[in-house]
Write a protein that holds these residues in place. Structure first.
Motif, mmCIF file in Angstrom:
data_model
loop_
_atom_site.group_PDB
_atom_site.id
_atom_site.type_symbol
_atom_site.label_atom_id
_atom_site.label_comp_id
_atom_site.label_asym_id
_atom_site.label_seq_id
_atom_site.Cartn_x
_atom_site.Cartn_y
_atom_site.Cartn_z
ATOM 1 N N THR A 56 49.134 55.620 17.838
ATOM 2 C CA THR A 56 48.435 56.328 16.777
ATOM 3 C C THR A 56 47.149 56.936 17.324
ATOM 4 O O THR A 56 46.779 56.718 18.474
ATOM 5 C CB THR A 56 48.148 55.383 15.599
ATOM 6 O OG1 THR A 56 47.751 56.152 14.463
ATOM 7 C CG2 THR A 56 47.078 54.375 15.951
ATOM 8 N N MET A 57 46.462 57.700 16.498
ATOM 9 C CA MET A 57 45.281 58.433 16.937
ATOM 10 C C MET A 57 44.027 57.579 16.950
ATOM 11 O O MET A 57 43.900 56.611 16.209
ATOM 12 C CB MET A 57 45.029 59.623 16.007
ATOM 13 C CG MET A 57 45.560 60.936 16.513
ATOM 14 S SD MET A 57 44.866 62.279 15.539
ATOM 15 C CE MET A 57 43.110 61.959 15.755
ATOM 16 N N SER A 66 44.249 54.096 11.907
ATOM 17 C CA SER A 66 45.479 53.587 11.301
ATOM 18 C C SER A 66 45.091 52.644 10.180
ATOM 19 O O SER A 66 43.923 52.258 10.051
ATOM 20 C CB SER A 66 46.343 52.851 12.334
ATOM 21 O OG SER A 66 45.787 51.598 12.654
ATOM 22 N N THR A 71 47.068 50.022 17.147
ATOM 23 C CA THR A 71 48.388 50.618 17.316
ATOM 24 C C THR A 71 49.456 49.553 17.115
ATOM 25 O O THR A 71 49.182 48.354 17.207
ATOM 26 C CB THR A 71 48.529 51.232 18.728
ATOM 27 O OG1 THR A 71 48.276 50.221 19.698
ATOM 28 C CG2 THR A 71 47.553 52.373 18.928
ATOM 29 N N SER A 126 50.176 60.812 14.940
ATOM 30 C CA SER A 126 49.862 59.493 14.395
ATOM 31 C C SER A 126 51.111 58.619 14.473
ATOM 32 O O SER A 126 51.800 58.386 13.485
ATOM 33 C CB SER A 126 49.383 59.623 12.951
ATOM 34 O OG SER A 126 48.288 60.510 12.864
ATOM 35 N N GLU A 194 46.442 65.376 10.876
ATOM 36 C CA GLU A 194 46.637 64.071 11.495
ATOM 37 C C GLU A 194 46.151 62.995 10.547
ATOM 38 O O GLU A 194 45.927 63.268 9.370
ATOM 39 C CB GLU A 194 45.918 63.967 12.862
ATOM 40 C CG GLU A 194 44.828 64.966 13.106
ATOM 41 C CD GLU A 194 43.554 64.742 12.289
ATOM 42 O OE1 GLU A 194 43.560 64.120 11.209
ATOM 43 O OE2 GLU A 194 42.512 65.230 12.744
ATOM 44 N N SER A 195 45.994 61.767 11.039
ATOM 45 C CA SER A 195 45.685 60.636 10.163
ATOM 46 C C SER A 195 44.264 60.647 9.622
ATOM 47 O O SER A 195 43.911 59.793 8.815
ATOM 48 C CB SER A 195 45.966 59.314 10.893
ATOM 49 O OG SER A 195 45.410 59.310 12.186
#
Length: 277
Positions: A56-57, A66, A71, A126, A194-195
């Motif tokens: 994930t970012m 997240s 992650t 993400s 994105e997230s």
């Protein structure tokens, strides 16, 4: 009056029924597999089929973006560069407004909160859950978790001239050595980038590559272009690892309506048994 067929006529009819029409006489567009490929995928290219998980970012110097702050399998996050994003003045204002609203407990730009798809590249930037890659003749399909599959056409076709924008857009690609080069266009303008739920315009499109660098490792490099929102392209590289443990293939389907805790007027706690990261 019923007419009877002679033995010769009957044999002719049966022969006509038994012999299929040659492919050459059929519509060429219906011939399958396409010329130059087999039923098992494009020849001479790496096998990238299987279950893959990226990361994930994260924000340089900040936390991982997240819902758990980590992650899924503990690897370091991926990043966008340059950061902060090189927005035009209008989109910088929009991004700042979304960030301020998020700090106040209200998320703007989250299509998922309305039970709509996140779209790509959100799902590629993400990587909270695994993706299933399937190679078939003239195409590579990526089944992203909770989303419609993304089909990358590798049979030589171009983008449709009358393409209608969608959540996952339209993707075409070609192989060069061990790398699949992909161009994706026709994306809806209201999806989150994105997230962080940053915005993009309806001029947004992106190019990406999938390169299998080892048997269980693939580099997915993404370059984002948006003449309506960016002053320069934005890039990110996500490292996907192949997952063979069955647990990664048994995730909940994240039905928005069944598990939409805190969204509707009749909000309820999440149902038991859902796997979260």
């Amino acid at each position: 009056m019923i007419k009877r067929l002679s033995i010769g006529m009957a044999a002719t009819v049966l022969a006509a029924l038994a012999v299929p029409t040659p492919l050459a006489a059929q519509d060429a567009d219906r011939a399958w597999p396409p010329a130059g490929v087999s039923y098992y995928g494009d020849p001479g290219v790496p096998d990238i089929s299987g279950l893959w998980l990226g990361t994930t970012m994260g924000v340089p110097g900040g936390a991982i973006a997240s819902n758990t702050g980590k992650t899924a399998d503990g690897r370091p996050p991926s990043f966008l560069a340059p950061w902060p994003l090189p927005y035009t003045a209008a989109f910088k204002k929009m991004s700042d407004e979304r960030a301020a609203a998020a700090k106040a407990g209200k998320q703007i730009g989250d299509t998922g909160s309305r039970c709509l798809p996140f779209g790509i590249p959100f799902l590629m930037l993400s990587e909270a859950y695994p993706n299933e890659v399937v190679q078939t003749p003239g195409q590579v399909s990526v089944f992203f978790f909770t989303a419609f599959p993304v089909v990358v056409w590798t049979d030589g076709r171009g983008h449709p001239a009358d393409l209608k924008p969608s959540y996952n857009g339209h993707s075409i690609g070609h192989w060069v050595g061990n790398t699949l080069y992909v161009d994706t266009v026709g994306l809806r303008g209201e999806t989150p980038l994105e997230s962080h739920f940053d915005p993009h315009s309806d001029q947004f499109h992106f190019r990406w590559t999938m390169q299998r660098v080892a048997d269980g490792v693939m580099h997915v490099h993404i370059t984002l272009f948006d003449e309506g929102a960016f002053t320069e392209p934005v890039e990110s590289t996500n490292i996907w690892h192949r997952k063979t443990d069955y647990k990664w293939a048994m995730l909940d389907d994240q039905s928005c309506f069944e598990n939409a805790a805190g969204i509707s007027a009749n909000a309820k706690p999440p149902e038991e048994g859902f796997m979260k990261f």
